[in-house]
Design a protein around this motif. Structure first.
Motif, PDB file in Angstrom:
ATOM      1  N   ASP A   1     -29.492  -7.912  28.295  1.00  0.00           N
ATOM      2  CA  ASP A   1     -29.729  -9.360  28.244  1.00  0.00           C
ATOM      3  C   ASP A   1     -28.462 -10.117  28.632  1.00  0.00           C
ATOM      4  O   ASP A   1     -28.062 -11.100  27.976  1.00  0.00           O
ATOM      5  CB  ASP A   1     -30.193  -9.792  26.845  1.00  0.00           C
ATOM      6  CG  ASP A   1     -31.524  -9.168  26.469  1.00  0.00           C
ATOM      7  OD1 ASP A   1     -32.332  -8.901  27.383  1.00  0.00           O
ATOM      8  OD2 ASP A   1     -31.757  -8.941  25.263  1.00  0.00           O
ATOM      9  N   GLU A   2     -27.824  -9.648  29.687  1.00  0.00           N
ATOM     10  CA  GLU A   2     -26.495 -10.134  30.059  1.00  0.00           C
ATOM     11  C   GLU A   2     -26.448 -11.647  30.277  1.00  0.00           C
ATOM     12  O   GLU A   2     -25.581 -12.347  29.742  1.00  0.00           O
ATOM     13  CB  GLU A   2     -26.000  -9.416  31.327  1.00  0.00           C
ATOM     14  CG  GLU A   2     -25.724  -7.931  31.143  1.00  0.00           C
ATOM     15  CD  GLU A   2     -26.926  -7.071  31.495  1.00  0.00           C
ATOM     16  OE1 GLU A   2     -28.055  -7.602  31.477  1.00  0.00           O
ATOM     17  OE2 GLU A   2     -26.724  -5.874  31.776  1.00  0.00           O
TER      18      GLU A   2
ATOM     19  N   GLU B   1     -21.278  -7.206  28.688  1.00  0.00           N
ATOM     20  CA  GLU B   1     -22.560  -6.997  28.045  1.00  0.00           C
ATOM     21  C   GLU B   1     -23.205  -5.690  28.505  1.00  0.00           C
ATOM     22  O   GLU B   1     -22.874  -5.152  29.562  1.00  0.00           O
ATOM     23  CB  GLU B   1     -23.509  -8.166  28.347  1.00  0.00           C
ATOM     24  CG  GLU B   1     -22.965  -9.545  27.968  1.00  0.00           C
ATOM     25  CD  GLU B   1     -22.829  -9.745  26.475  1.00  0.00           C
ATOM     26  OE1 GLU B   1     -23.434  -8.951  25.708  1.00  0.00           O
ATOM     27  OE2 GLU B   1     -22.127 -10.683  26.049  1.00  0.00           O
TER      28      GLU B   1
ATOM     29  N   ALA C   1     -17.433 -12.183  29.237  1.00  0.00           N
ATOM     30  CA  ALA C   1     -18.520 -11.561  28.480  1.00  0.00           C
ATOM     31  C   ALA C   1     -18.810 -10.199  29.091  1.00  0.00           C
ATOM     32  O   ALA C   1     -19.202 -10.103  30.253  1.00  0.00           O
ATOM     33  CB  ALA C   1     -19.772 -12.434  28.529  1.00  0.00           C
TER      34      ALA C   1
ATOM     35  N   HIS D   1     -26.950 -13.784  27.027  1.00  0.00           N
ATOM     36  CA  HIS D   1     -25.799 -13.719  26.121  1.00  0.00           C
ATOM     37  C   HIS D   1     -24.609 -14.504  26.677  1.00  0.00           C
ATOM     38  O   HIS D   1     -23.914 -15.200  25.932  1.00  0.00           O
ATOM     39  CB  HIS D   1     -25.400 -12.263  25.889  1.00  0.00           C
ATOM     40  CG  HIS D   1     -26.366 -11.515  25.036  1.00  0.00           C
ATOM     41  ND1 HIS D   1     -26.564 -10.156  25.132  1.00  0.00           N
ATOM     42  CD2 HIS D   1     -27.201 -11.928  24.047  1.00  0.00           C
ATOM     43  CE1 HIS D   1     -27.469  -9.770  24.247  1.00  0.00           C
ATOM     44  NE2 HIS D   1     -27.870 -10.824  23.586  1.00  0.00           N
TER      45      HIS D   1
ATOM     46  N   ALA E   1     -25.187 -18.246  26.352  1.00  0.00           N
ATOM     47  CA  ALA E   1     -25.034 -18.672  24.956  1.00  0.00           C
ATOM     48  C   ALA E   1     -23.561 -18.821  24.596  1.00  0.00           C
ATOM     49  O   ALA E   1     -23.163 -19.791  23.932  1.00  0.00           O
ATOM     50  CB  ALA E   1     -25.715 -17.668  24.032  1.00  0.00           C
ATOM     51  N   LYS E   2     -22.735 -17.886  25.034  1.00  0.00           N
ATOM     52  CA  LYS E   2     -21.289 -17.967  24.768  1.00  0.00           C
ATOM     53  C   LYS E   2     -20.665 -19.160  25.484  1.00  0.00           C
ATOM     54  O   LYS E   2     -19.767 -19.826  24.941  1.00  0.00           O
ATOM     55  CB  LYS E   2     -20.598 -16.679  25.223  1.00  0.00           C
ATOM     56  CG  LYS E   2     -20.843 -15.481  24.338  1.00  0.00           C
ATOM     57  CD  LYS E   2     -20.055 -14.269  24.837  1.00  0.00           C
ATOM     58  CE  LYS E   2     -20.279 -13.057  23.961  1.00  0.00           C
ATOM     59  NZ  LYS E   2     -19.519 -11.871  24.445  1.00  0.00           N
TER      60      LYS E   2
END
Length: 410
Positions: A342-343, A339, A337, A346, A349-350
């Motif tokens: 909001d690293e 980013e 990810a 996010h 969530a992934k």
């Protein structure tokens, strides 16, 4: 406790050159030297002249069982201390503590003492353990020097947070000797200096690089990914004995030794190649920067410039990582990810949505991380928690990621 743990480090017969600079943390070098010796290493010590004000050469000579080197030659008899020979002798050059001054001189290539000339002559891996006050460590000049050194392959034993010599609290405290000894042990990796073939018999897929989504025969949509991180991972997996299929977008990078390479251009081609290879794989590392959208239709001829605006209609590409996550069963799946805000949220969530075993997060807000460079700063996140790594070369980041892969596969 520390002696018992370091006794298992792969340092038997290793030759460690320990460099000590003028820092109050030099007292820790005595403990570090003893731990390295206990782990089976042969240790020689080179000190800067200022380091002698913090710890005596007699102390280090007693612990290392070797004479201490400070000057280029012995003024009593003219005996020459060859920095070239020292650089050739060592399996690892460990500078602990490393002051801001020494780090700056290393980055600039200044060679005004024996410790620095030896660094410029070293053919072995070099490790630095920074030690300084929090403001010196956080200063952009110091951070830039650390990034420069990391890009050149110098390994950085990240300093810790705690009480400093100034009485302040913050980051800049030299890592503890046991942590540094373990860092060196992991780096050298065993009596032969090579990683064991711990992944022999495993089949792994790595996706890497950027996809290219054609607009017409001339123009396309893509991104800045160079493929360096994915190629480093493919090489590290192969070095540990895995059979690796590298599904790669366009790049100028050479194929890592022992890796089967499959070249693709578009997200659709990468989807087909990755899902096909996954059928017989034990796991996959999804490192490619795949386009989320592609032109609804590509023109067969070059689009001509008109007087007004042009609207380009995009459609969603198929999500390769999500597809493999749905198919994975008991197999390993690692995601990435990248980013900009909001690293953590996010990435987590992934991790859940795509059924990853763990995800590698890096932020474009971190200096030295992201596209094209030779360094990266990542956080490894799984369902049990997170592990934040310091700024490292991408090769070293790959090694740390594969260490975690090994733990899961075992």
């Amino acid at each position: 406790m520390a002696s018992d743990s370091t006794a298992r480090l792969p340092l038997e017969g290793r030759r460690i050159l320990l460099g000590i600079t003028g820092s109050i943390a030099a007292y820790k070098a005595a403990v570090l030297c003893r731990l390295l010796k206990t782990a089976g290493a042969e240790v020689r010590v080179v000190m800067t002249p200022l380091a002698k004000q913090f710890i005596t050469p007699l102390t280090m000579a007693t612990l290392s069982k070797n004479p201490i080197l400070v000057e280029f030659f012995d003024p009593e008899n003219g005996a020459w201390n060859s920095h070239v020979s020292l650089g050739e002798w060592a399996d690892c050059y460990l500078i602990a503590p490393a002051t801001a001054n020494t780090l700056a001189k290393m980055a600039a290539g200044i060679a005004d003492n024996l410790l620095l000339t030896t660094y410029l002559s070293a053919r072995c891996p070099v490790v630095v353990a920074p030690a300084m006050d929090l403001d010196m460590y956080a200063h952009e000049a110091t951070q830039r020097n650390l990034r420069t050194l990391a890009e050149r392959g110098v390994r950085i034993a990240e300093p810790g947070e705690g009480e400093l010599a100034s009485g302040l609290r913050g980051k800049g405290r030299m890592a503890e000797p046991a942590e540094i000894a373990a860092f060196v042990g992991d780096l050298l990796g065993g009596p032969s200096g090579e990683k064991k073939k711990s992944l022999a018999g495993k089949r792994m897929i790595v996706t890497a690089g950027a996809t290219i989504e054609a607009i017409d025969p001339v123009r396309f949509i893509s991104n800045h990914s160079s493929g360096k991180m994915g190629y480093a991972l493919a090489g590290e997996l192969a070095a540990r004995g895995a059979e690796v299929t590298l599904v790669t977008g366009r790049t100028s990078l050479p194929t890592p030794p022992g890796v089967e390479r499959v070249d693709v251009l578009s997200a659709a081609e990468m989807y087909d190649a990755a899902t096909r290879a996954f059928e017989e794989a034990d796991g996959a590392v999804m490192c490619a920067a795949v386009a989320d959208y592609t032109p609804e239709r590509a023109s067969e001829t070059k689009l001509r410039k008109g007087d007004g605006e042009m609207t380009l209609t995009l459609r969603r590409t198929r999500d390769i990582a999500a597809e493999l996550g749905a198919r994975k069963g008991g197999r390993l799946l690692v995601g990435f990810a990248l980013e900009t805000h909001d690293e953590q949220a996010h990435a987590e969530a992934k991790l859940t949505k795509k059924n990853f075993d763990f995800i590698v997060l890096n932020s474009l807000r971190d200096p030295g991380a992201g596209f094209r460079g030779d360094t990266n700063k990542v956080t490894l996140i799984d369902r049990a928690g997170r592990e934040e790594l310091p700024l490292l070369s991408k090769r070293e980041v790959a090694a740390r990621i594969v260490d975690k892969i090994e733990t899961i596969l075992k």
